[in-house]
Design a protein around this motif. Structure first.
Motif, short mmCIF file in Angstrom:
data_model
loop_
_atom_site.label_atom_id
_atom_site.label_comp_id
_atom_site.label_asym_id
_atom_site.label_seq_id
_atom_site.Cartn_x
_atom_site.Cartn_y
_atom_site.Cartn_z
N VAL A 13 0.83 -1.21 0.00
CA VAL A 13 0.00 0.00 0.00
C VAL A 13 0.86 1.26 0.00
O VAL A 13 0.63 2.17 -0.80
N ALA A 17 0.86 3.90 -3.03
CA ALA A 17 0.39 5.28 -2.81
C ALA A 17 1.46 6.28 -3.23
O ALA A 17 1.15 7.30 -3.85
N GLY A 20 1.54 6.42 -6.94
CA GLY A 20 0.34 7.11 -7.43
C GLY A 20 0.45 8.61 -7.31
O GLY A 20 0.05 9.35 -8.22
#
Length: 75
Positions: A13, A17, A20
């Protein structure tokens, strides 16, 4: 002891992130600016240019007045 949830959070994660956010920061500025693009059929308001370095080149008259040349190089 580290749980599976913490492992997934750390190794999946968090990097996802981060990538992203970096992706959005690189794409967003280019999408925000409206670029004026030339579309075939629109008038061309700029003078003709031959790029051959700092010195001027001599272009034969039959080349300037013909439809030959272009990307295929049919001179």
């Amino acid at each position: 002891m580290v749980t599976i949830f913490e492992t997934v959070l750390i190794y999946a994660v968090a990097p996802g992130a981060f990538m992203g956010v970096i992706g959005l920061l690189t794409v967003a500025p280019s999408r925000a600016k409206a670029k004026a693009t030339y579309k075939p059929g629109d008038p061309w308001d700029y003078s003709d240019r031959f790029y051959a370095g700092p010195s001027a080149i001599a272009v034969p008259a039959h080349v300037l007045n013909s439809q030959l040349g272009g990307a295929r190089g049919e001179w």
